[in-house]
Design a protein around this motif. Structure first.
Motif, PDB file in Angstrom:
ATOM      1  N   LEU A  82      10.823   6.970  -4.895  1.00 40.38           N
ATOM      2  CA  LEU A  82      10.794   7.033  -3.435  1.00 40.38           C
ATOM      3  C   LEU A  82       9.590   6.287  -2.860  1.00 40.38           C
ATOM      4  N   SER A  83       8.425   6.429  -3.498  1.00 37.65           N
ATOM      5  CA  SER A  83       7.224   5.763  -2.989  1.00 37.65           C
ATOM      6  C   SER A  83       7.355   4.249  -3.093  1.00 37.65           C
ATOM      7  N   ILE A  84       7.962   3.770  -4.181  1.00 33.95           N
ATOM      8  CA  ILE A  84       8.155   2.329  -4.363  1.00 33.95           C
ATOM      9  C   ILE A  84       9.159   1.794  -3.353  1.00 33.95           C
ATOM     10  N   ARG A  85      10.229   2.538  -3.129  1.00 30.15           N
ATOM     11  CA  ARG A  85      11.232   2.098  -2.145  1.00 30.15           C
ATOM     12  C   ARG A  85      10.671   2.150  -0.723  1.00 30.15           C
ATOM     13  N   LEU A  86       9.878   3.161  -0.431  1.00 28.95           N
ATOM     14  CA  LEU A  86       9.275   3.266   0.901  1.00 28.95           C
ATOM     15  C   LEU A  86       8.306   2.118   1.139  1.00 28.95           C
ATOM     16  N   LEU A 103      -1.766  -8.203   3.233  1.00 26.48           N
ATOM     17  CA  LEU A 103      -1.634  -9.153   2.128  1.00 26.48           C
ATOM     18  C   LEU A 103      -2.352  -8.683   0.863  1.00 26.48           C
ATOM     19  N   LYS A 104      -3.581  -8.187   1.021  1.00 26.64           N
ATOM     20  CA  LYS A 104      -4.364  -7.745  -0.131  1.00 26.64           C
ATOM     21  C   LYS A 104      -3.710  -6.545  -0.805  1.00 26.64           C
ATOM     22  N   THR A 105      -3.183  -5.632  -0.006  1.00 29.14           N
ATOM     23  CA  THR A 105      -2.529  -4.444  -0.562  1.00 29.14           C
ATOM     24  C   THR A 105      -1.281  -4.829  -1.343  1.00 29.14           C
ATOM     25  N   VAL A 106      -0.484  -5.725  -0.770  1.00 32.70           N
ATOM     26  CA  VAL A 106       0.737  -6.163  -1.459  1.00 32.70           C
ATOM     27  C   VAL A 106       0.386  -6.901  -2.743  1.00 32.70           C
ATOM     28  N   GLN A 107      -0.664  -7.705  -2.701  1.00 33.79           N
ATOM     29  CA  GLN A 107      -1.107  -8.415  -3.903  1.00 33.79           C
ATOM     30  C   GLN A 107      -1.446  -7.431  -5.029  1.00 33.79           C
ATOM     31  N   SER A 108      -2.028  -6.301  -4.662  1.00 32.58           N
ATOM     32  CA  SER A 108      -2.481  -5.334  -5.663  1.00 32.58           C
ATOM     33  C   SER A 108      -1.344  -4.574  -6.348  1.00 32.58           C
ATOM     34  N   VAL A 109      -0.133  -4.631  -5.794  1.00 34.13           N
ATOM     35  CA  VAL A 109       0.973  -3.873  -6.395  1.00 34.13           C
ATOM     36  C   VAL A 109       1.819  -4.718  -7.339  1.00 34.13           C
ATOM     37  N   LEU A 110       1.586  -6.021  -7.402  1.00 34.04           N
ATOM     38  CA  LEU A 110       2.436  -6.893  -8.211  1.00 34.04           C
ATOM     39  C   LEU A 110       2.455  -6.494  -9.684  1.00 34.04           C
ATOM     40  N   LEU A 111       1.277  -6.285 -10.252  1.00 30.59           N
ATOM     41  CA  LEU A 111       1.214  -5.946 -11.674  1.00 30.59           C
ATOM     42  C   LEU A 111       1.806  -4.563 -11.954  1.00 30.59           C
ATOM     43  N   PRO A 112       1.437  -3.517 -11.192  1.00 35.27           N
ATOM     44  CA  PRO A 112       2.070  -2.212 -11.410  1.00 35.27           C
ATOM     45  C   PRO A 112       3.595  -2.268 -11.299  1.00 35.27           C
ATOM     46  N   LEU A 113       4.101  -3.019 -10.324  1.00 38.24           N
ATOM     47  CA  LEU A 113       5.551  -3.122 -10.163  1.00 38.24           C
ATOM     48  C   LEU A 113       6.185  -3.821 -11.364  1.00 38.24           C
ATOM     49  N   LEU A 114       5.521  -4.862 -11.863  1.00 35.66           N
ATOM     50  CA  LEU A 114       6.029  -5.544 -13.054  1.00 35.66           C
ATOM     51  C   LEU A 114       6.183  -4.563 -14.210  1.00 35.66           C
ATOM     52  N   HIS A 116       6.422  -1.292 -14.091  1.00 35.49           N
ATOM     53  CA  HIS A 116       7.409  -0.250 -13.793  1.00 35.49           C
ATOM     54  C   HIS A 116       8.848  -0.757 -13.874  1.00 35.49           C
ATOM     55  N   THR A 117       9.038  -2.075 -13.874  1.00 32.88           N
ATOM     56  CA  THR A 117      10.400  -2.584 -14.068  1.00 32.88           C
ATOM     57  C   THR A 117      10.903  -2.282 -15.479  1.00 32.88           C
ATOM     58  N   ASN A 118       9.983  -1.867 -16.360  1.00 33.67           N
ATOM     59  CA  ASN A 118      10.347  -1.543 -17.742  1.00 33.67           C
ATOM     60  C   ASN A 118      10.524  -0.051 -17.966  1.00 33.67           C
ATOM     61  N   GLU A 119      10.582   0.705 -16.885  1.00 28.13           N
ATOM     62  CA  GLU A 119      10.770   2.161 -17.023  1.00 28.13           C
ATOM     63  C   GLU A 119      12.099   2.480 -17.702  1.00 28.13           C
ATOM     64  N   GLU A 120      12.103   3.575 -18.452  1.00 22.64           N
ATOM     65  CA  GLU A 120      13.330   4.043 -19.086  1.00 22.64           C
ATOM     66  C   GLU A 120      14.295   4.620 -18.060  1.00 22.64           C
ATOM     67  N   ILE A 121      13.761   5.069 -16.928  1.00 21.99           N
ATOM     68  CA  ILE A 121      14.586   5.640 -15.862  1.00 21.99           C
ATOM     69  C   ILE A 121      15.045   4.499 -14.966  1.00 21.99           C
ATOM     70  N   GLU A 122      16.329   4.192 -15.012  1.00 21.94           N
ATOM     71  CA  GLU A 122      16.861   2.996 -14.372  1.00 21.94           C
ATOM     72  C   GLU A 122      16.634   2.971 -12.872  1.00 21.94           C
ATOM     73  N   SER A 123      16.704   4.123 -12.202  1.00 26.60           N
ATOM     74  CA  SER A 123      16.529   4.138 -10.749  1.00 26.60           C
ATOM     75  C   SER A 123      15.123   3.682 -10.359  1.00 26.60           C
ATOM     76  N   VAL A 124      14.127   4.057 -11.160  1.00 25.47           N
ATOM     77  CA  VAL A 124      12.750   3.627 -10.891  1.00 25.47           C
ATOM     78  C   VAL A 124      12.590   2.150 -11.238  1.00 25.47           C
ATOM     79  N   SER A 128      11.602  -0.820  -8.629  1.00 24.47           N
ATOM     80  CA  SER A 128      10.453  -1.685  -8.912  1.00 24.47           C
ATOM     81  C   SER A 128      10.840  -3.160  -8.850  1.00 24.47           C
ATOM     82  N   ARG A 129      12.001  -3.493  -9.413  1.00 27.25           N
ATOM     83  CA  ARG A 129      12.463  -4.889  -9.363  1.00 27.25           C
ATOM     84  C   ARG A 129      12.686  -5.339  -7.916  1.00 27.25           C
TER      85      ARG A 129
END
Length: 257
Positions: A82-86, A103-114, A116-124, A128-129
């Protein structure tokens, strides 16, 4: 109970807009609350902001972004999703000066999102993708936006480093906590990215190299053979390429064995 009631009220556009005045106070519930309260608060934010005019939502976007970032790594998968989608929804509302500040905040989430795209839980993983794609688009990184849409993490990692070579060391530090992630798929991708990023960073200080290898060493006892093997290989490559003549490299490898 209050959040449950507010969520019911927020289903109508007129009432949702009236509830907007409560959002700054509800932000405070996102810090120390339990997973159930966080989930209800995030659902409420998604509902209310979905009915707000862009200019109205823009006023709360910056403060909301700061509260959302820690939730990307929450123990509860529903809170993470939910936090990622929000965050993705929130980027669409940012205009004017706030867009530059974001811009700086969005830049800081790129690596965490990358990662999290490997989560075992597909919805997350899917959230993330989608958000990584939207974040790259927000930053004007066309190549990254394109590969993020495909979900091919090796290409995303390469592209992320290519686009932001000046941030490679920052990405390295960001990735270290994920070596302790409960999900093996996330740990493995973190090791893989660290190896890739460190090799692209032509010179690392001895202290930084120590720090990275020290974080990798405990994975020698990981429950997954693939992670143990990848971590050992990464340490070997880093110590040889970054400090080929150092006796410290040999000592590190001996400690690993």
């Amino acid at each position: 109970m209050v959040l449950t009631g507010l969520n019911t009220l927020s289903k109508t556009p007129e009432m949702a807009r009236k509830l907007a005045v409560l959002l700054p106070d509800i932000l405070e519930t996102l810090t120390d609350a339990n997973a159930n309260v966080k989930t209800k608060a995030l659902v409420l934010f998604i509902s209310v902001m979905g009915h707000m005019e862009r200019e109205e939502a823009n006023l709360i976007s910056l403060s909301l972004a700061e509260k959302l970032l820690p939730l990307f790594d929450d123990e509860c998968s529903r809170v993470r999703e939910l936090s990622i989608r929000l965050f993705q929804d929130m980027m669409k509302t940012v205009v004017g000066r706030n867009k530059k500040k974001m811009l700086k905040t969005v830049q800081s989430v790129l690596l965490p999102l990358l990662l999290h795209t490997n989560e075992e839980i597909e919805s997350v993983a899917k959230a993330s993708r989608d958000t990584l794609h939207a974040s790259a688009k927000f930053l004007g990184l066309r190549r990254l936006s394109s590969v993020a849409k495909t979900g091919q993490t090796p290409l995303i990692g390469e592209c992320l480093i290519t686009h932001r070579r000046s941030r490679v060391e920052e990405y390295l530090l960001q990735s270290l906590p994920y070596l302790k992630d409960p999900q093996a798929t996330v740990r493995e991708e973190a090791v893989r990215f660290i190896g890739l990023a460190a090799r692209r960073q032509s010179i690392l200080s001895q202290e930084r190299l120590w720090h990275i290898c020290d974080a990798l060493l405990p994975l020698g006892k990981d429950t997954e053979l693939s992670i143990r093997s990848l971590a050992a290989k990464t340490i070997s490559v880093l110590t040889i390429e970054q400090s080929p003549t150092s006796r410290w490299s040999l000592r590190s490898l001996c400690c690993w064995l």
